[in-house]
Motif scaffolding. Structure first.
Motif, mmCIF file in Angstrom:
data_model
loop_
_atom_site.group_PDB
_atom_site.id
_atom_site.type_symbol
_atom_site.label_atom_id
_atom_site.label_comp_id
_atom_site.label_asym_id
_atom_site.label_seq_id
_atom_site.Cartn_x
_atom_site.Cartn_y
_atom_site.Cartn_z
ATOM 1 N N LYS A 77 0.826 -1.205 0.000
ATOM 2 C CA LYS A 77 0.000 0.000 0.000
ATOM 3 C C LYS A 77 0.862 1.257 0.000
ATOM 4 N N HIS A 120 -8.128 8.871 2.916
ATOM 5 C CA HIS A 120 -8.588 7.487 2.787
ATOM 6 C C HIS A 120 -7.447 6.486 2.685
ATOM 7 N N GLN A 121 -6.229 6.911 2.955
ATOM 8 C CA GLN A 121 -5.085 6.038 2.718
ATOM 9 C C GLN A 121 -5.020 4.852 3.680
ATOM 10 N N LYS A 123 -7.411 2.856 4.388
ATOM 11 C CA LYS A 123 -8.353 1.814 3.984
ATOM 12 C C LYS A 123 -7.715 0.878 2.971
ATOM 13 N N HIS A 126 -11.992 -0.055 -0.737
ATOM 14 C CA HIS A 126 -12.913 1.065 -0.898
ATOM 15 C C HIS A 126 -14.254 0.547 -1.401
ATOM 16 N N ASP A 130 -16.968 4.948 -4.061
ATOM 17 C CA ASP A 130 -15.899 5.887 -3.724
ATOM 18 C C ASP A 130 -14.733 5.769 -4.690
ATOM 19 N N GLU A 131 -14.420 4.536 -5.067
ATOM 20 C CA GLU A 131 -13.321 4.327 -6.011
ATOM 21 C C GLU A 131 -13.657 4.923 -7.381
ATOM 22 N N PHE A 134 -13.210 8.648 -7.259
ATOM 23 C CA PHE A 134 -11.795 9.009 -7.339
ATOM 24 C C PHE A 134 -11.261 8.873 -8.763
ATOM 25 N N LEU A 164 -16.931 -3.950 -2.742
ATOM 26 C CA LEU A 164 -15.611 -3.422 -2.396
ATOM 27 C C LEU A 164 -14.583 -3.721 -3.479
ATOM 28 N N THR A 167 -8.158 -0.258 -2.877
ATOM 29 C CA THR A 167 -7.979 1.181 -3.013
ATOM 30 C C THR A 167 -7.047 1.531 -4.172
ATOM 31 N N GLU A 253 -18.825 -7.152 1.026
ATOM 32 C CA GLU A 253 -18.519 -6.759 2.397
ATOM 33 C C GLU A 253 -19.058 -7.802 3.354
#
Length: 254
Positions: A77, A120-121, A123, A126, A130-131, A134, A164, A167, A253
């Motif tokens: 990450k 959000h780093q 997580k 995502h 949300d993804e 972005f 999900l 990220t 999820e």
């Protein structure tokens, strides 16, 4: 307890006067019964003791494995943010020479995106919604630079938005498409994102640049590793003469 039983047998052999013929038989039966019960109890105790040791060993090994995976994932990450920053700064560098006004707009939009990234780093996963937000911002950012040379589209069923995804996985694929392909007015680069059979499909026209591009070695290997560690799933990457296709499994999820 096992030490006492031989003493009992010794007493049995030398310490009694067995006038009654059934007395010795009765005492023998009692001692044998006591021995069997004693062995059973000792076996249960020893079995429970070794079972507890085995169970604790499994728990410890599982904890160590989780800690190892967490450390490995944190390493993966931590590669993403510098990777994103490095490529964005390269874009700004190119824009400064091509069009200073566009470079200024790019920096303004980039600062908003990076603020979102920092928030959000922590997580690992995502929500798809949300993804998509972005990556939509990222594609708008690239539109500042390329204009009509870049064609993008997103078509995702609303029912899939609460699934999900790792990220920055979509942004990484879009970034790779732009990095490795020609993006010109004469030959626009087309990038589409849609959902098919529980997978997000990112597709781009394949029109590879003639010049060799430097690679940081992050990219698809990183994405493969993150998927394997987070959900034991694997992305699919396909290439034809005209298209490059990446398929990312959606994660439910728990």
């Amino acid at each position: 307890m096992l030490v006492m039983l031989p003493l009992a047998f010794l007493t049995y052999e030398i310490g009694f006067d067995y006038a009654h013929p059934d007395l010795k038989k009765h005492v023998t039966n009692e001692l044998v019964t006591a021995l069997v019960v004693d062995l059973i109890l000792v076996g249960i105790y020893e079995g429970y003791y070794f079972f507890t040791l085995w169970k604790n060993s499994l728990i410890r090994n599982e904890q160590l494995e989780k800690e190892n995976l967490a450390a490995r994932y944190e390493t993966l990450k931590n590669q993403i943010n510098p990777h994103f920053l490095f490529n964005s700064l390269n874009t700004v560098s190119a824009l400064i020479h091509e069009d200073p006004n566009k470079a200024e707009d790019f920096i303004d939009e980039f600062s908003k995106m990076y603020r979102f990234l920092l928030e959000h780093q922590d997580k690992n996963l995502h929500l798809l919604r949300d993804e998509l937000t972005f990556v939509k911002s990222y594609m708008d950012l690239q539109q500042i630079r390329f204009g009509r040379s870049l064609i993008t589209s997103i078509a995702i069923d609303d029912k899939k938005l609460d699934y999900l995804i790792p990220t920055l996985s979509l942004q990484l694929l879009v970034e790779n498409a732009i990095k490795h392909n020609k993006v010109t007015v004469e030959k626009p680069l087309s990038i589409s994102i849609k959902e098919e059979n529980g997978m997000i499909v990112v597709k781009n026209t394949l029109q590879l640049r003639a010049e060799s591009l430097k690679s940081t070695g992050i990219g698809l290997n990183n994405l493969n590793a993150r998927y394997e560690m987070l959900a034991s799933l694997k992305p699919v990457f396909l290439k034809s003469d005209k298209e490059y296709i990446a398929k990312l499994p959606l994660i439910q999820e728990e």
